[in-house]
Design an enzyme around this catalytic site. Structure first.
Site, PDB file in Angstrom:
ATOM      1  NE  ARG A  58      -2.240  -2.538   2.885  1.00  0.00           N
ATOM      2  CZ  ARG A  58      -2.590  -2.574   4.350  1.00  0.00           C
ATOM      3  NH1 ARG A  58      -3.617  -2.064   4.413  1.00  0.00           N
ATOM      4  NH2 ARG A  58      -2.131  -3.531   4.610  1.00  0.00           N
ATOM      5  CD  GLU A  95      -0.729  -9.588  17.108  1.00  0.00           C
ATOM      6  OE1 GLU A  95      -0.763  -9.314  15.938  1.00  0.00           O
ATOM      7  OE2 GLU A  95      -1.269 -10.154  18.118  1.00  0.00           O
TER       8      GLU A  95
HETATM    9  P1  AMP Z   1       3.351  -2.077  11.278  1.00  0.00           P
HETATM   10  O1  AMP Z   1       4.744  -2.905  11.138  1.00  0.00           O
HETATM   11  O2  AMP Z   1       3.195  -3.209  12.877  1.00  0.00           O
HETATM   12  O3  AMP Z   1       4.085  -0.739  12.114  1.00  0.00           O
HETATM   13  O4  AMP Z   1       2.094  -2.885  11.059  1.00  0.00           O
HETATM   14  C1  AMP Z   1       2.295  -1.841   9.862  1.00  0.00           C
HETATM   15  C2  AMP Z   1       1.717  -3.045   8.310  1.00  0.00           C
HETATM   16  O5  AMP Z   1       0.797  -3.728   8.407  1.00  0.00           O
HETATM   17  C3  AMP Z   1       1.126  -1.963   7.328  1.00  0.00           C
HETATM   18  O6  AMP Z   1       1.965  -1.837   6.531  1.00  0.00           O
HETATM   19  C4  AMP Z   1       0.062  -1.833   7.609  1.00  0.00           C
HETATM   20  O7  AMP Z   1      -0.881  -2.048   5.908  1.00  0.00           O
HETATM   21  C5  AMP Z   1      -0.425  -3.191   8.434  1.00  0.00           C
HETATM   22  N1  AMP Z   1      -1.219  -2.984   8.816  1.00  0.00           N
HETATM   23  C6  AMP Z   1      -1.720  -3.112  10.721  1.00  0.00           C
HETATM   24  N2  AMP Z   1      -2.282  -2.780  11.640  1.00  0.00           N
HETATM   25  C7  AMP Z   1      -3.101  -2.584  10.553  1.00  0.00           C
HETATM   26  C8  AMP Z   1      -4.633  -2.191  10.547  1.00  0.00           C
HETATM   27  N3  AMP Z   1      -5.317  -2.445  12.209  1.00  0.00           N
HETATM   28  N4  AMP Z   1      -5.138  -1.600   9.946  1.00  0.00           N
HETATM   29  C9  AMP Z   1      -4.386  -1.737   8.412  1.00  0.00           C
HETATM   30  N5  AMP Z   1      -3.681  -2.333   8.197  1.00  0.00           N
HETATM   31  C10 AMP Z   1      -2.987  -2.756   9.133  1.00  0.00           C
END
Ligand code: AMP
Length: 173
Positions: A58, A95
């Site tokens: 995205r 996670e």
């Molecule tokens: P992080 O590495 O935990 O910051 O996760 C970021 C990635 O996971 C991003 O590229 C988001 O597209 C996706 N992501 C994580 N949580 C969500 C959420 N609640 N809604 C949509 N996309 C999410």
């Protein structure tokens, strides 16, 4: 424009307990998508950037449009096994389990100054690993940009030392 109202919240996707922020509702809205690209272009025009780095997948949708608006190149960070030439890679905790992302070795160098683009900042693992890859090439991270920050998660703390800009900050689940 109230951008948050353009983003659909999908409960329990992709698994129970997750409130998924679905940006497709913003993308399909002519006014909202164009408005976001306008904000991006206004923010980074004149910043002396040499490339835009977008994170699969995205981050490509906003990053590529920004690169076009600024008239500079676009560099993808992709999931392992997708980029065909020599890569540097980095793994980070999810996670459950681990993920690996990659960058073409010759995509950036010391003279580059980039913004890193993704749709959403959650725990910060993806952006932290991406920024580390960019810095490994010798390039400078001017700023990290996301459309949405989930501020109730520790993403920003993980990105200490980087400038991070979020268009939309969501304070609670
Ligand atoms: P992080 O590495 O935990 O910051 O996760 C970021 C990635 O996971 C991003 O590229 C988001 O597209 C996706 N992501 C994580 N949580 C969500 C959420 N609640 N809604 C949509 N996309 C999410």
């Amino acid at each position: 424009m109230d951008l948050l109202s353009k983003i659909r919240n999908v409960p329990n996707f992709p698994k129970p307990g997750i409130q998924f922020k679905d940006i497709t509702s913003l993308l399909q809205d002519d006014g909202a998508y164009n408005h976001v690209i306008g904000l991006l272009a206004d923010r980074y025009r004149g910043a002396g950037l040499t490339k835009v780095v977008g994170i699969e997948s995205r981050g490509f949708i906003f990053g590529a449009a920004l690169a076009h608006a600024l008239g500079i190149g676009f560099v993808p960070v992709r999931k392992q096994g997708k980029l065909p030439s020599d890569c540097i890679s980095r793994s980070y905790e999810l996670e459950y389990g681990e993920a690996t992302i990659e960058l073409h070795t010759d995509a950036l160098g010391k003279s580059d100054r980039v913004v890193i683009i993704d749709d959403l900042l959650a725990t910060g693992g993806t952006l932290e690993a991406s920024a580390a890859l960019v810095r490994q090439t010798g390039a400078t991270v001017y700023e990290i940009w996301v459309l949405i920050e989930l501020a109730f998660l520790p993403g920003r703390a993980k990105l200490k030392g980087y400038d991070v800009h979020a268009e939309i900050v969501v304070d609670s689940e």
